[in-house]
Scaffold this motif. Structure first.
Motif, PDB file in Angstrom:
ATOM      1  N   SER A   1       0.843  -1.206   0.000  1.00  0.00           N
ATOM      2  CA  SER A   1       0.000   0.000   0.000  1.00  0.00           C
ATOM      3  C   SER A   1       0.874   1.251   0.000  1.00  0.00           C
ATOM      4  CB  SER A   1      -0.898   0.006   1.236  1.00  0.00           C
ATOM      5  OG  SER A   1      -1.759  -1.108   1.231  1.00  0.00           O
ATOM      6  N   HIS A   2       0.434   2.239  -0.771  1.00  0.00           N
ATOM      7  CA  HIS A   2       1.142   3.509  -0.879  1.00  0.00           C
ATOM      8  C   HIS A   2       0.434   4.568  -0.039  1.00  0.00           C
ATOM      9  CE1 HIS A   2       3.995   3.025  -4.389  1.00  0.00           C
ATOM     10  NE2 HIS A   2       3.313   1.893  -4.433  1.00  0.00           N
ATOM     11  N   TYR A   3       1.228   5.403   0.602  1.00  0.00           N
ATOM     12  CA  TYR A   3       0.705   6.534   1.353  1.00  0.00           C
ATOM     13  C   TYR A   3       1.486   7.786   0.964  1.00  0.00           C
ATOM     14  CZ  TYR A   3      -1.712   3.044   4.099  1.00  0.00           C
ATOM     15  OH  TYR A   3      -2.536   2.012   4.479  1.00  0.00           O
ATOM     16  N   TRP A   4       0.780   8.935   1.021  1.00  0.00           N
ATOM     17  CA  TRP A   4       1.371  10.188   0.573  1.00  0.00           C
ATOM     18  C   TRP A   4       1.266  11.252   1.647  1.00  0.00           C
ATOM     19  CZ3 TRP A   4       3.892  10.406  -4.040  1.00  0.00           C
ATOM     20  CH2 TRP A   4       3.647   9.370  -4.944  1.00  0.00           C
ATOM     21  N   GLY A   5       2.266  12.122   1.668  1.00  0.00           N
ATOM     22  CA  GLY A   5       2.200  13.299   2.508  1.00  0.00           C
ATOM     23  C   GLY A   5       1.426  14.398   1.809  1.00  0.00           C
ATOM     24  N   GLN A   6       1.297  15.523   2.489  1.00  0.00           N
ATOM     25  CA  GLN A   6       0.500  16.620   1.951  1.00  0.00           C
ATOM     26  C   GLN A   6       1.288  17.478   0.974  1.00  0.00           C
ATOM     27  OE1 GLN A   6       1.969  16.638   4.849  1.00  0.00           O
ATOM     28  NE2 GLN A   6       2.965  18.634   5.061  1.00  0.00           N
ATOM     29  N   GLY A   7       2.602  17.301   0.960  1.00  0.00           N
ATOM     30  CA  GLY A   7       3.440  18.058   0.040  1.00  0.00           C
ATOM     31  C   GLY A   7       4.057  19.277   0.695  1.00  0.00           C
ATOM     32  N   THR A   8       5.245  19.620   0.242  1.00  0.00           N
ATOM     33  CA  THR A   8       5.930  20.819   0.724  1.00  0.00           C
ATOM     34  C   THR A   8       6.533  21.541  -0.478  1.00  0.00           C
ATOM     35  OG1 THR A   8       7.583  21.663   2.299  1.00  0.00           O
ATOM     36  CG2 THR A   8       8.125  19.595   1.181  1.00  0.00           C
ATOM     37  N   GLN A   9       6.335  22.839  -0.519  1.00  0.00           N
ATOM     38  CA  GLN A   9       6.761  23.640  -1.670  1.00  0.00           C
ATOM     39  C   GLN A   9       8.257  23.930  -1.598  1.00  0.00           C
ATOM     40  OE1 GLN A   9       4.857  24.945  -4.410  1.00  0.00           O
ATOM     41  NE2 GLN A   9       6.922  25.398  -5.163  1.00  0.00           N
ATOM     42  N   VAL A  10       8.921  23.697  -2.706  1.00  0.00           N
ATOM     43  CA  VAL A  10      10.322  24.082  -2.877  1.00  0.00           C
ATOM     44  C   VAL A  10      10.385  25.038  -4.057  1.00  0.00           C
ATOM     45  CG1 VAL A  10      12.633  23.313  -3.514  1.00  0.00           C
ATOM     46  CG2 VAL A  10      11.265  21.974  -1.894  1.00  0.00           C
TER      47      VAL A  10
END
Length: 120
Positions: free
Chosen positions: A107-116
């Protein structure tokens, strides 16, 4: 079941460095374990692409354009992944997402993302 929390994004000038961190939590992690963690990125108008991954044995994989500039690593517990980004370029600008893949289930899980954002 699994929560991923990223940190470390921001604005940097070309040639600069940033270090991203991602902490995975959730009771299922202690039961099943994490097989691999990684970082993906998505720039405006583009598809999400794999940046780097590291598996439970420490094997790493990088997209060609970041080889020699980025380094992925994990802590000893295997629940935190880091991405050291050096010699940043404007084309590295994107939202960076943390990914975790569980053992056995895949199973894959993702974070909310962070801007670079890398300015020229």
């Amino acid at each position: 079941q699994v929560q991923l929390v990223e940190s470390g994004g921001g604005l940097v000038q070309a040639g600069g460095s940033l270090r991203l961190s991602c902490v995975a939590s959730g009771s299922i992690i202690s039961i099943i374990g994490i097989e691999a963690m990684g970082w993906y990125r998505q720039a405006p108008g583009k598809q999400r692409e794999l940046v780097a991954t590291i598996n439970s044995e420490g094997t790493t994989n990088y997209m060609d354009s970041v080889k020699g500039r980025f380094a992925i690593s994990r802590d000893n517990a295997g629940n935190t992944v880091f991405l050291q980004m050096n010699s940043l370029r404007p084309e590295d600008t994107a939202v960076y997402y943390c990914n975790a893949v569980l053992k056995r289930t895949g199973s894959h899980y993702w974070g909310q993302g962070t801007q670079v954002t890398v300015s020229s």
